[in-house]
Design a protein around this motif. Structure first.
Motif, PDB file in Angstrom:
ATOM      1  N   GLU A  35      -8.303 -37.775 -61.065  1.00 53.60           N
ATOM      2  CA  GLU A  35      -7.165 -37.008 -61.568  1.00 53.60           C
ATOM      3  C   GLU A  35      -7.570 -35.739 -62.309  1.00 53.60           C
ATOM      4  O   GLU A  35      -6.798 -35.207 -63.100  1.00 53.60           O
ATOM      5  CB  GLU A  35      -6.267 -37.866 -62.479  1.00 53.60           C
ATOM      6  CG  GLU A  35      -5.543 -38.955 -61.694  1.00 53.60           C
ATOM      7  CD  GLU A  35      -4.614 -39.785 -62.575  1.00 53.60           C
ATOM      8  OE1 GLU A  35      -3.396 -39.716 -62.348  1.00 53.60           O
ATOM      9  OE2 GLU A  35      -5.124 -40.487 -63.483  1.00 53.60           O
ATOM     10  N   HIS A  36      -8.784 -35.259 -62.082  1.00 53.42           N
ATOM     11  CA  HIS A  36      -9.084 -33.928 -62.578  1.00 53.42           C
ATOM     12  C   HIS A  36      -9.741 -33.037 -61.536  1.00 53.42           C
ATOM     13  O   HIS A  36     -10.463 -32.117 -61.856  1.00 53.42           O
ATOM     14  CB  HIS A  36      -9.864 -33.937 -63.899  1.00 53.42           C
ATOM     15  CG  HIS A  36     -11.025 -34.854 -63.976  1.00 53.42           C
ATOM     16  ND1 HIS A  36     -10.931 -36.157 -64.402  1.00 53.42           N
ATOM     17  CD2 HIS A  36     -12.342 -34.654 -63.714  1.00 53.42           C
ATOM     18  CE1 HIS A  36     -12.134 -36.709 -64.392  1.00 53.42           C
ATOM     19  NE2 HIS A  36     -13.009 -35.840 -63.989  1.00 53.42           N
ATOM     20  N   ARG A  50       2.534 -41.113 -53.582  1.00 48.62           N
ATOM     21  CA  ARG A  50       2.210 -42.531 -53.743  1.00 48.62           C
ATOM     22  C   ARG A  50       3.405 -43.334 -54.252  1.00 48.62           C
ATOM     23  O   ARG A  50       3.630 -44.455 -53.782  1.00 48.62           O
ATOM     24  CB  ARG A  50       1.035 -42.702 -54.722  1.00 48.62           C
ATOM     25  CG  ARG A  50      -0.305 -42.267 -54.148  1.00 48.62           C
ATOM     26  CD  ARG A  50      -1.405 -42.411 -55.189  1.00 48.62           C
ATOM     27  NE  ARG A  50      -1.411 -43.733 -55.775  1.00 48.62           N
ATOM     28  CZ  ARG A  50      -1.911 -44.822 -55.195  1.00 48.62           C
ATOM     29  NH1 ARG A  50      -2.479 -44.742 -54.009  1.00 48.62           N
ATOM     30  NH2 ARG A  50      -1.860 -45.988 -55.813  1.00 48.62           N
ATOM     31  N   GLU A  51       4.133 -42.775 -55.215  1.00 42.32           N
ATOM     32  CA  GLU A  51       5.184 -43.555 -55.872  1.00 42.32           C
ATOM     33  C   GLU A  51       6.535 -43.386 -55.185  1.00 42.32           C
ATOM     34  O   GLU A  51       7.134 -44.333 -54.733  1.00 42.32           O
ATOM     35  CB  GLU A  51       5.317 -43.156 -57.349  1.00 42.32           C
ATOM     36  CG  GLU A  51       4.027 -43.201 -58.140  1.00 42.32           C
ATOM     37  CD  GLU A  51       3.449 -44.598 -58.266  1.00 42.32           C
ATOM     38  OE1 GLU A  51       4.234 -45.558 -58.325  1.00 42.32           O
ATOM     39  OE2 GLU A  51       2.207 -44.726 -58.282  1.00 42.32           O
ATOM     40  N   HIS A  81       3.719 -42.776 -67.757  1.00 40.29           N
ATOM     41  CA  HIS A  81       3.907 -41.633 -68.660  1.00 40.29           C
ATOM     42  C   HIS A  81       4.345 -42.129 -70.029  1.00 40.29           C
ATOM     43  O   HIS A  81       3.835 -41.698 -71.067  1.00 40.29           O
ATOM     44  CB  HIS A  81       4.995 -40.682 -68.123  1.00 40.29           C
ATOM     45  CG  HIS A  81       4.525 -39.780 -67.029  1.00 40.29           C
ATOM     46  ND1 HIS A  81       5.227 -39.574 -65.870  1.00 40.29           N
ATOM     47  CD2 HIS A  81       3.423 -39.001 -66.927  1.00 40.29           C
ATOM     48  CE1 HIS A  81       4.564 -38.726 -65.095  1.00 40.29           C
ATOM     49  NE2 HIS A  81       3.478 -38.358 -65.705  1.00 40.29           N
ATOM     50  N   ARG A 125       3.083 -52.742 -55.872  1.00 42.05           N
ATOM     51  CA  ARG A 125       4.371 -52.417 -56.479  1.00 42.05           C
ATOM     52  C   ARG A 125       5.194 -53.687 -56.525  1.00 42.05           C
ATOM     53  O   ARG A 125       5.408 -54.294 -55.495  1.00 42.05           O
ATOM     54  CB  ARG A 125       5.160 -51.437 -55.605  1.00 42.05           C
ATOM     55  CG  ARG A 125       4.524 -50.137 -55.296  1.00 42.05           C
ATOM     56  CD  ARG A 125       4.813 -49.099 -56.347  1.00 42.05           C
ATOM     57  NE  ARG A 125       4.030 -47.917 -56.095  1.00 42.05           N
ATOM     58  CZ  ARG A 125       2.706 -47.843 -56.217  1.00 42.05           C
ATOM     59  NH1 ARG A 125       2.035 -48.894 -56.569  1.00 42.05           N
ATOM     60  NH2 ARG A 125       2.068 -46.717 -55.964  1.00 42.05           N
ATOM     61  N   ARG A 138       6.633 -32.400 -64.194  1.00 41.46           N
ATOM     62  CA  ARG A 138       5.263 -32.812 -64.445  1.00 41.46           C
ATOM     63  C   ARG A 138       4.727 -33.796 -63.400  1.00 41.46           C
ATOM     64  O   ARG A 138       3.573 -34.194 -63.460  1.00 41.46           O
ATOM     65  CB  ARG A 138       5.131 -33.444 -65.823  1.00 41.46           C
ATOM     66  CG  ARG A 138       5.880 -34.757 -65.981  1.00 41.46           C
ATOM     67  CD  ARG A 138       5.598 -35.347 -67.357  1.00 41.46           C
ATOM     68  NE  ARG A 138       6.438 -36.496 -67.641  1.00 41.46           N
ATOM     69  CZ  ARG A 138       6.339 -37.234 -68.737  1.00 41.46           C
ATOM     70  NH1 ARG A 138       5.432 -36.933 -69.653  1.00 41.46           N
ATOM     71  NH2 ARG A 138       7.128 -38.261 -68.946  1.00 41.46           N
ATOM     72  N   ARG A 139       5.555 -34.183 -62.451  1.00 37.77           N
ATOM     73  CA  ARG A 139       5.131 -35.147 -61.432  1.00 37.77           C
ATOM     74  C   ARG A 139       4.124 -34.483 -60.509  1.00 37.77           C
ATOM     75  O   ARG A 139       4.422 -33.476 -59.884  1.00 37.77           O
ATOM     76  CB  ARG A 139       6.349 -35.594 -60.620  1.00 37.77           C
ATOM     77  CG  ARG A 139       6.167 -36.847 -59.780  1.00 37.77           C
ATOM     78  CD  ARG A 139       5.927 -38.001 -60.647  1.00 37.77           C
ATOM     79  NE  ARG A 139       6.342 -39.278 -60.092  1.00 37.77           N
ATOM     80  CZ  ARG A 139       5.895 -40.425 -60.538  1.00 37.77           C
ATOM     81  NH1 ARG A 139       5.005 -40.448 -61.510  1.00 37.77           N
ATOM     82  NH2 ARG A 139       6.313 -41.543 -60.018  1.00 37.77           N
TER      83      ARG A 139
END
Lengths: 740, 160
Positions: B45-46, B32-33, A116, A30, B24-25
């Motif tokens: 991611e599936h 993580r973010e 996104h 980051r 949608r997060r």
């Protein structure tokens, strides 16, 4: 001094941070004001590019940049390559420009405040593509009526021929077997996808995270492509979640991410998602073999010849020649074969390009050879192990000159005893054990199969590696190399070697890999070479450092004290030393697979799997064992489960883990590893051979031989991988007429 | 569908966390973010690979398939709760001894799955363990050493 560390299963220093969530993978980076990149990829496998209008993307709020080929004419060149490529015209450009040639080929890039938003921007771009006829596979690529993927250029782009022996008199072979065998397109699919972070630095240069495999040449290639001096491109090492060959080639993103950072003057992060990975990270293994082999009635081999048709995808990627050389020479195996010839033909198709994947060309060659040898033994009426025993090399044959060359160098196997390895493998699963397992299988309505596959492979590829070993404050021995760890435990293995070489304890050593500014030159991690090449360089550098330490202080004072003494006397405790080796080493052994097959469903379950291997001197047995077990799991996946399947119209059908099946804990048995250590390599001071690929190379062959054994006498010939259930129960006699 | 941020409150590794997140997060991205807990990894991611496995109210869950808003009010545990490099939990020590990791990318997910198994020695047979971790893909180890590590941690070290 204490007991040597080389040879001991020292627990890994990497583990503490990786177990506690403190690993630093590229997606964890980051940076302030960091932006996110996404890639517009071709939805068509073959098309003329009319226009790629990025304006709608740039109009979206939060989108900082979007560019396609027409926006960057000064960068529209072929991607850099680690190896010289004969024909520039067959190479992929940074972005699709006049033509795209595979689904997933990058056409444009978007950069936005969030991932996104970057993906929203991708969705706003509609490339104007005019479809061209799709060349779906290597067979149709060679049709007279097929167009070329490149103008005025045949779709057959490379041919390699190996030929040794006197071909008169092959009529004296009593038995001849001829068949077509197929290995499917698959890949290594590490758990971590690719990714890069690039940050523009104040001096017009960049810092990059996410570089793996070959730091020096990647840094050099990126710098050169962008018109920067090498020292202005800095590489920060990261933890890497597996590689197995597919990382570290010059993919478009290696250049696009730094370019986006320079254009936007912001740090930019790009993390591949799994669909992109399966679409656009190197594929491999798709080889069709036409093999013919002959033997005498007493079991002695007379000849082995083959054509290997390699589907290389849409571009001539840099490692294609390596695959062709490996496939065409490794088919020979660890055997005495009077006459051998192999022609490898590389053919384009509208699919993703290929690169080296664990045991490249060798997994495929070992499958073809060992399957044919089982058929030959069967035709003669000889036990498969006995047939191998007759023909395998043994210690008195070494050093063994094969008579063929790879990349212009004679292939001579350095040391070994493949016959002894076979015998050890046969002992590992003996007759009474097989009878017991067979009875158990029958009681369950299943059939037991037993398969073996001897192998040999080149490991420890040259030409050199450099190690820098230095005593630094507060009294640590720091080891630097241009190799990168992707799970193999280099931090631990190289520290063991350094500690023994210098004469210090394991905890006094710190290993730092992957920084091209930390050591003047380097090659990298591939082809099971790090312990061989970097390990020996560390040994040589460490021994020199030991001498210097001794002249300063024969008495065994702490390193911090000696460091001060060195400073006072102007003695450098910073040694860089190269290890050079023109020829690779040769690891070898035999795999044994015991399977239980359901004769109606065609499902195969591994009951036992043994890898007998001689990898020369072993530095850390636990690490080597783990590598072999993991390698075998990948090979078993290739034998039974994994396939990158394309439709007739060039679309990838297996673009997620729902379709591209990786083996789970239910699919892989305990892999039993027997390390023989019969034959250290004479080609390096420590006697090491590489071990990383040894678990994979013979797995396709061993499993196929076992399944074929289980399904005798009325089952399929198991000539095509993967051994999907419908193929296993198919009663056709040839692999090429089994269901697709 | 609205992208208006939603307020959530949850407990993560014993600490209260309050945040505003887009619907949608995913929980994985949130951890993580927003919370900078990067030990939880994304492999697909599936929902197939299991690298993103965390505990939500004690159950092993694929955080890539869950939205953060669904974890409102929940008790979430990630790998960071287990131990630190200087003080490993006994589960983590078992992995060191058994060689149960190589690249480490799948490892946090596997640790969470193992944690969810609880301390039931009856579940410590190889086949039970393999069944439990069948939905955690590992590309490096071939699983034997992982099974051995979990078996040790569950208190049964038969050495078989």
């Amino acid at each position: 001094m204490s007991e040597p560390l080389i040879g001991r299963s020292i627990p890994r220093s990497e583990d503490r941070r990786l177990l506690t969530g403190n690993g630093r993978f590229v997606a964890d980076i980051r940076l302030p004001d960091m932006l996110h990149m996404a890639v517009v990829r071709s939805a068509l496998p073959h098309a003329l590019v009319r226009a790629v209008d990025t304006a709608p993307a740039r109009a979206l709020s939060g989108v900082v940049d979007a560019f396609s080929a027409t926006d960057i004419p000064e960068y529209l060149r072929p991607l850099p390559s680690q190896r010289p490529i004969a024909d520039d015209g067959l190479r992929q450009l940074l972005l699709g420009s006049d033509r795209v040639r595979y689904v997933g080929e990058p056409l444009a890039v978007t950069v936005a405040e969030t991932r996104h938003r970057a993906e929203d921007a991708v969705a706003a771009i509609f490339p104007d593509l005019e479809p061209l006829p799709v060349i779906a596979d290597a067979a149709s690529a060679q049709d007279a009526s097929a167009g070329g993927l490149f103008e005025d250029q045949s779709n057959v782009v490379l041919e390699v021929v190996k030929d040794v022996g006197d071909w008169t008199g092959i009529d004296d072979a009593d038995v001849i077997v001829e068949d077509t065998l197929r290995v499917q397109r698959h890949t290594s699919a590490p758990l971590e996808t690719r990714g890069l972070v690039a940050r523009p630095d104040g001096d017009g240069g960049l810092t990059i995270w996410g570089i793996a495999k070959m730091p020096h040449s990647l840094r050099g290639g990126i710098a050169s492509f962008l018109g920067l001096p090498a020292e202005k491109v800095r590489v920060q090492p990261v933890d890497v979640g597996g590689g197995f060959g597919v990382r570290g080639e010059f993919y478009p993103e290696e250049i696009l991410v730094p370019l986006a950072a320079l254009r936007t003057r912001h740090p930019v992060s790009w993390i591949e998602d799994r669909r992109e990975h399966l679409l656009g990270t190197n594929h491999s293994r798709e080889i069709t073999w036409m093999v013919r082999a002959g033997a005498h009635r007493d079991g002695r081999l007379s000849f082995l010849e083959a054509t290997a048709e390699i589907d290389v995808g849409a571009y001539l990627r840099p490692l294609v020649p390596v695959i062709a050389e490996q496939a065409s020479t490794n088919l020979m195996g660890p055997y005495r074969i009077p006459r051998y010839r192999c022609r490898a033909v590389c053919v384009l198709s509208n699919k993703m390009g290929i690169g080296t994947v664990r045991g490249p060309g060798r997994f495929e060659a070992t499958f073809a050879r060992e399957r044919i040898f089982d058929l030959l033994a069967d035709r003669i009426g000889m036990d498969p192990a006995e047939f191998r025993d007759w023909n395998l090399l043994e210690a008195s044959d070494y050093p063994y000159r094969t008579g063929v060359q790879a990349f212009g160098r004679d292939i001579t196997y350095d040391s070994g005893n493949p016959r002894a390895a076979l015998r050890a493998a046969v002992e590992a699963v003996d007759t009474s054990e097989i009878e017991r397992l067979d009875a158990e299988a029958r009681a369950r309505g299943k059939r037991l199969g037993y398969g073996i596959a001897p192998f040999i492979e080149s490991t420890g590829a040259g030409l050199f590696e450099m190690a820098r070993v230095a005593v630094e404050p507060p009294g640590t021995v720091v080891v630097r190399t241009g190799t990168t760890s992707m799970g193999q435990g280099h931090e631990t293995t190289l520290a063991q070697i350094a500690a023994d070489a210098v004469g210090v304890s394991f905890d006094d050593v710190k290993v730092m890999e992957g920084d091209p500014d930390g050591v003047p030159t380097g090659v990298g991690t591939f082809g099971s070479r790090t312990t061989v090449m970097a390990g020996n360089a560390v040994w040589l550098a460490g021994r020199q450092l030991r001498e210097r330490l001794y002249t300063l202080d024969p008495g065994g004072q702490p390193l911090a004290t000696i460091l001060q003494e060195a400073r006072k006397r102007g003695v450098s405790l910073d040694v860089s030393q190269e290890f050079r080796s023109e020829d690779p080493t040769y690891a070898y052994g035999t795999h044994v697979a015991v399977v239980e097959v359901d004769p109606e469903l065609g499902t195969a379950r591994l009951v036992r799997y043994v890898v007998v291997a001689d990898v020369g001197r072993v530095v850390n047995p636990a690490i080597v064992t783990g590598q072999i077990q993991g390698g075998a799991a990948q090979g078993i996946g290739g034998a039974l489960l994994e396939e990158l399947a394309y439709s007739e119209d060039g679309q990838l059908l297996t673009s997620s883990f729902m379709d591209y099946l990786l083996p789970t804990a239910m699919d892989i048995p305990d892999i039993e590893v027997v390390l023989l250590n019969l034959a250290p390599s004479p080609r390096n001071p420590l006697g090491i051979k590489g071990a990383g690929e040894v678990g994979t190379v013979a797995a396709g062959a061993a499993v196929a031989n076992a399944v074929a054994d289980a399904m005798k006498p009325n089952g399929g010939a198991m000539l095509s991988l993967p051994l999907k259930p419908d193929r296993v129960v198919s009663t056709s006699s040839g692999g090429h007429s089994a269901s697709p | 569908m609205t992208m208006e941020p939603v307020r959530i409150s949850l407990t993560v590794n014993g600490n209260r966390a309050h945040a505003e997140v887009e619907p949608r997060r995913t929980l994985a991205d949130f951890l993580r973010e927003e919370l900078r807990l990067t030990g939880t990894h994304l492999g697909c991611e599936h929902g197939v690979c299991g690298a993103c496995t965390v505990l939500v109210d004690g159950d092993a869950v694929r955080s890539c398939l869950m939205f953060a808003v669904q974890a409102d009010g929940a008790d979430v545990t990630t790998v960071e709760a287990l131990g630190t490099p200087d003080r490993l939990a006994s589960l983590q020590k078992a992995f060191v001894e058994a060689g149960g990791l190589q690249c480490g990318f799948c490892t946090p997910g596997i640790l969470m799955t193992a944690l969810a198994m609880g301390h039931d020695p009856d579940r410590a047979t190889d086949s039970e363990i393999r069944d439990a971790i069948a939905a955690n893909l590992c590309r490096c180890t071939g699983y034997s050493s992982v099974v051995r590590a979990i078996r040790t941690a569950l208190g049964q070290d038969s050495g078989v």
